[in-house]
Motif scaffolding. Sequence first.
Motif, PDB file in Angstrom:
ATOM      1  N   ARG A 195      35.335  51.388  42.610  1.00 11.43           N
ATOM      2  CA  ARG A 195      34.533  50.233  43.016  1.00 11.43           C
ATOM      3  C   ARG A 195      35.465  49.155  43.564  1.00 11.43           C
ATOM      4  NH1 ARG A 195      31.527  47.569  38.634  1.00 11.43           N
ATOM      5  NH2 ARG A 195      33.281  48.210  37.317  1.00 11.43           N
ATOM      6  N   ALA A 197      35.654  45.078  44.138  1.00 12.01           N
ATOM      7  CA  ALA A 197      35.091  43.755  43.863  1.00 12.01           C
ATOM      8  C   ALA A 197      35.559  42.803  44.955  1.00 12.01           C
ATOM      9  CB  ALA A 197      35.534  43.261  42.489  1.00 12.01           C
ATOM     10  N   SER A 200      34.829  35.817  46.876  1.00  8.05           N
ATOM     11  CA  SER A 200      34.535  34.800  47.874  1.00  8.05           C
ATOM     12  C   SER A 200      35.755  33.912  48.065  1.00  8.05           C
ATOM     13  CB  SER A 200      33.349  33.958  47.418  1.00  8.05           C
ATOM     14  OG  SER A 200      33.703  33.216  46.256  1.00  8.05           O
ATOM     15  N   ARG A 207      31.669  38.121  44.933  1.00  9.21           N
ATOM     16  CA  ARG A 207      30.596  38.044  45.934  1.00  9.21           C
ATOM     17  C   ARG A 207      29.716  39.285  45.879  1.00  9.21           C
ATOM     18  NH1 ARG A 207      31.480  36.852  52.409  1.00  9.21           N
ATOM     19  NH2 ARG A 207      29.262  36.724  52.946  1.00  9.21           N
ATOM     20  N   GLU A 208      30.363  40.438  45.749  1.00  9.80           N
ATOM     21  CA  GLU A 208      29.626  41.700  45.652  1.00  9.80           C
ATOM     22  C   GLU A 208      30.579  42.776  45.145  1.00  9.80           C
ATOM     23  OE1 GLU A 208      27.231  44.695  48.678  1.00  9.80           O
ATOM     24  OE2 GLU A 208      26.949  42.525  48.907  1.00  9.80           O
ATOM     25  N   ILE A 209      30.035  43.761  44.462  1.00 12.57           N
ATOM     26  CA  ILE A 209      30.822  44.916  44.045  1.00 12.57           C
ATOM     27  C   ILE A 209      30.297  46.137  44.798  1.00 12.57           C
ATOM     28  CG2 ILE A 209      31.458  46.422  42.126  1.00 12.57           C
ATOM     29  CD1 ILE A 209      31.303  44.003  40.293  1.00 12.57           C
ATOM     30  N   VAL A 210      31.194  46.774  45.539  1.00 13.23           N
ATOM     31  CA  VAL A 210      30.830  47.904  46.385  1.00 13.23           C
ATOM     32  C   VAL A 210      31.331  49.195  45.745  1.00 13.23           C
ATOM     33  CG1 VAL A 210      31.083  48.955  48.669  1.00 13.23           C
ATOM     34  CG2 VAL A 210      30.937  46.449  48.447  1.00 13.23           C
ATOM     35  N   ARG A 235      31.165  47.967  55.496  1.00 12.94           N
ATOM     36  CA  ARG A 235      30.506  47.088  54.530  1.00 12.94           C
ATOM     37  C   ARG A 235      31.485  46.042  54.000  1.00 12.94           C
ATOM     38  NH1 ARG A 235      26.690  43.943  53.353  1.00 12.94           N
ATOM     39  NH2 ARG A 235      26.275  43.629  51.136  1.00 12.94           N
ATOM     40  N   LEU A 239      31.564  41.809  54.509  1.00 17.86           N
ATOM     41  CA  LEU A 239      31.597  40.885  53.377  1.00 17.86           C
ATOM     42  C   LEU A 239      32.765  39.907  53.454  1.00 17.86           C
ATOM     43  CD1 LEU A 239      30.721  43.377  50.504  1.00 17.86           C
ATOM     44  CD2 LEU A 239      29.327  41.429  51.215  1.00 17.86           C
TER      45      LEU A 239
END
Length: 241
Positions: A195, A197, A200, A207-210, A235, A239
Amino acid sequence: MITVDGAARSFGTLEALADVTLTVSDGEFVTLIGRSGCGKSTLLNMIAGLLPPTRGTITIDGTPVTSPRRDVAMVFQQPALLPWRSVEANVLLPAEIFGWNAAAEAAQLLEMTGLAEFRKRRPHELSGGMQQRVALCRALIQKPKVLLMDEPFSALDALTREELAVELQRIHLDLGTTIVFVTHSIQEAVLLADRVAVLSERPGRIREIVKIDIPRPRTFGYNAHLEAVASASARLHSLLH
């Protein structure tokens, strides 16, 4: 394994991190990525126990992190090897400090990383990539539960960086160590992580975990998963911009 719960960190009036919440499972490889100054290294230092959070908590195996731990090792951007010690002696330094007999483990790690024939060399006789391999072995000699890596390949040339990233992936698959890895490279993040992380800009927040759902082993070259690699990279790129 690692739980970051509402962690924040300020330096005087400068708020570096704000309300960071993140969990890392046992054996997972998580990459932290974000723009310069977003607090990636600060977060890593907090997990290592080198910096206390201003607010929030960080635990490893349910125990609050209040200082550096023997079962957590760290690899920095610069290998910071002792120039008067051989490769083998540099790797064995943590074992000497803790009073462990780890000669067999050192030999195994040097063999695993292709350094066995260089074990008696001094750091100045090695390339930058080889020096960073020594630093990695020195961290792994502790048999850490958690390995923290702060842009360990960023000072290397592109080809050496790719080689070491592929090698680190292999070591992770072999040892199953929990790894948190800071990088600026989207390509590196996709290659290595379970994953990613995305932080920002300052003050850094998740901000988001992909999730990188691509079969291992992964390579930078042509492979059967190019479409998935491209999709994950796109992606992350969106971000970060």
